[in-house]
Design an enzyme around this catalytic site. Structure first.
Site, PDB file in Angstrom:
ATOM      1  N   HIS A   1       0.836  -1.197   0.000  1.00  0.00           N
ATOM      2  CA  HIS A   1       0.000   0.000   0.000  1.00  0.00           C
ATOM      3  C   HIS A   1       0.879   1.257   0.000  1.00  0.00           C
ATOM      4  O   HIS A   1       2.054   1.223   0.361  1.00  0.00           O
ATOM      5  CB  HIS A   1      -0.930   0.019   1.219  1.00  0.00           C
ATOM      6  CG  HIS A   1      -0.192  -0.026   2.520  1.00  0.00           C
ATOM      7  ND1 HIS A   1       0.480   1.066   3.040  1.00  0.00           N
ATOM      8  CD2 HIS A   1       0.019  -1.032   3.398  1.00  0.00           C
ATOM      9  CE1 HIS A   1       1.038   0.732   4.180  1.00  0.00           C
ATOM     10  NE2 HIS A   1       0.793  -0.541   4.421  1.00  0.00           N
TER      11      HIS A   1
ATOM     12  N   ASP B   1       3.952  -4.595   3.663  1.00  0.00           N
ATOM     13  CA  ASP B   1       5.382  -4.901   3.706  1.00  0.00           C
ATOM     14  C   ASP B   1       5.619  -6.335   4.171  1.00  0.00           C
ATOM     15  O   ASP B   1       6.533  -7.017   3.686  1.00  0.00           O
ATOM     16  CB  ASP B   1       6.124  -3.908   4.600  1.00  0.00           C
ATOM     17  CG  ASP B   1       5.505  -3.747   5.991  1.00  0.00           C
ATOM     18  OD1 ASP B   1       4.521  -4.437   6.310  1.00  0.00           O
ATOM     19  OD2 ASP B   1       6.029  -2.917   6.767  1.00  0.00           O
TER      20      ASP B   1
END
Length: 464
Positions: free
Chosen positions: A81, A363
């Site tokens: 994102h 992540d």
């Protein structure tokens, strides 16, 4: 002009390939290093700027590059994102005043931002998989909520989508102009920041797309493991890895003194400050060029930030060097890599479904995949990072298919564990699909040791 602004200008005035998000081989030499911009030693401020990924000049990338007799037949895109508001707050400090509404004439700017907002306003009620249909399609709070996607995050992925559109659609005609819903496969976790990032990239890729042909599937796990998430040994590796992190922090006296100083400034116990994960808040302030917090006891400074960021970099380096994280990564990444390979094989067999696949993730999704692929020197996924798997068909030998893997526009195919020796063994200019298939179906389990031959056996093997 302050130091941070000057550094931002330096990074974004010089578009380069490797320094946007370079990858190292085992010798830790950067792929395609640029001595004009890559610091000679690890610089925490420089690394933080790369992590911010603040939109600037148009990015050069290597997606879509192949010998002329190869045809692109599918692309599988994993993204982190975009820029977000912190997930954690530093206790007893004022929340950063960052506006999460989307305003077309405010920096960072994108030519499609206003059109994106207008198109998203037509989307409520879109037939997304539950619970995604209850999430907002774009950010709208004047004071960002915790973890909310910012305008920077939206612009980052509008740029990603437009870049991929120019390469995959305009140049390679990956999708026909009358593309069908089944030719897209879209998945996201149940966070507004991942759904909105996916929509921003998709809008950059397919402007004014038909809402009736867009369907986002919900992925409950950040590992995108679908129905194969139960893996006891993976959890054991993770527990050992967390223990390693704890010991590394315990042995860093400079880090401990820094936490003690910051805790005194905000007048809370050191343990409480550490639990609040202050680097998350500080990185947000840094990326948005907002001053660090001050109280009557003093100010949190750039020196504090540098110490914590340096430790984070050292932790990442040690993590990649230890086999504990590799074990976690191989087991954590296997399900989604296995799904990706299966889709590639179906396309290679002539099926026209899922020609463009998008996983809007975190992540903690991308990092295990990078490690599992053998990319131990890859930088930690920045905001709006993208990892792309391309499938190519040899026009001269239509039965033969090859792959390319790119990380933030850099071709890392021949740095992966399964293709790094390809040039020495084969005259073929690209990595054969069979190499990736063999790695996913067999070699990942060999790397884990213990004699396992499949994912279930590997997950339930006793001990290490």
């Amino acid at each position: 002009m302050d130091l941070l602004t000057a550094l931002l200008l330096l990074v974004h005035l010089i578009p380069v390939l490797a320094t946007k998000n370079g990858v190292t081989s085992k010798s830790r030499k950067r792929i395609m290093p640029d001595p004009a911009t890559e610091p000679p030693v690890m610089d925490p401020v420089y690394e933080a700027l790369l992590y911010c990924n603040i939109p600037g000049v148009a990015e050069r990338s290597m997606e879509g590059h192949a010998p002329h007799h190869f045809k692109l037949v599918s692309a599988h895109v994993f993204i982190r994102h975009g820029d977000r508001y912190p997930l954690y707050a530093i206790p007893k400090t004022k929340r950063p005043e960052i506006d999460c509404t989307l305003v077309a004439n405010r920096k960072p700017y994108h030519s499609k931002l206003e059109a994106f907002v207008n198109h998203m306003s037509k989307g409520p009620g879109a037939a997304f998989e539950s619970p995604l249909h209850s999430l907002p399609l774009y950010s709208s709070h004047q004071l960002c909520e915790m973890g909310e996607l910012t305008q920077t995050g939206v612009v980052q992925h509008l740029q990603n989508g437009q870049l991929l559109r120019d390469i995959y659609l305009k140049k390679h005609k990956l999708l026909p102009s009358d593309w069908a819903a089944e030719q897209l496969h879209l998945e996201t976790t149940g966070k507004s920041r991942t759904l909105q990032s996916g929509l921003a990239l998709l809008y950059g890729f397919l402007p004014d797309f038909d809402w009736k042909k867009v369907y986002f599937r919900h992925q409950p796990s950040a590992l995108f493991c679908s129905g194969n998430c139960y893996c006891p040994l993976r959890n054991q590796y993770l527990e050992k890895e967390q223990r390693r992190q704890y010991l590394l922090r315990l042995n860093n006296r400079q880090l401990e003194r820094t936490y003690e100083e910051m805790a005194r400034i905000v007048d809370i116990p050191t343990k409480q400050l550490r639990a609040a994960n202050p680097i998350d808040s500080l990185l947000c302030l840094f990326c948005h060029n907002v001053s660090f917090p001050c109280t009557k006891n003093g100010c949190i400074t750039m020196d504090h930030f540098k110490v914590i960021k340096t430790h984070q970099i050292e932790d990442e380096r040690e993590r990649q060097e230890k086999k504990l994280y590799l074990g976690y990564a191989l087991l954590g990444a296997h399900p989604i890599l296995n799904q990706t390979v299966s889709r590639m094989q179906h396309t290679a067999e002539g099926k026209k479904e899922a020609l463009f696949t998008l996983y809007s993730a975190h992540d903690v999704t991308l990092a295990p995949i990078l490690s599992a692929l053998g990319l131990t020197g890859a930088r930690f996924p920045r905001f709006a990072a993208r990892l792309v798997f391309e499938l190519w068909q040899d026009r001269e030998k239509p039965r033969e298919h090859s792959i390319r893997i790119l990380y933030d526009g850099v071709d890392i195919t021949f740095y992966t564990s399964f293709c790094q020796d390809h040039h020495r063994r084969s005259p073929k200019p690209m990595c054969p699909l069979e190499n990736l298939v063999r790695f996913i179906k067999k070699d990942m389990f060999v790397a884990l040791g213990g004699g396992s031959t499949n994912y279930y056996e590997a997950c339930h093997r006793e001990g290490f």
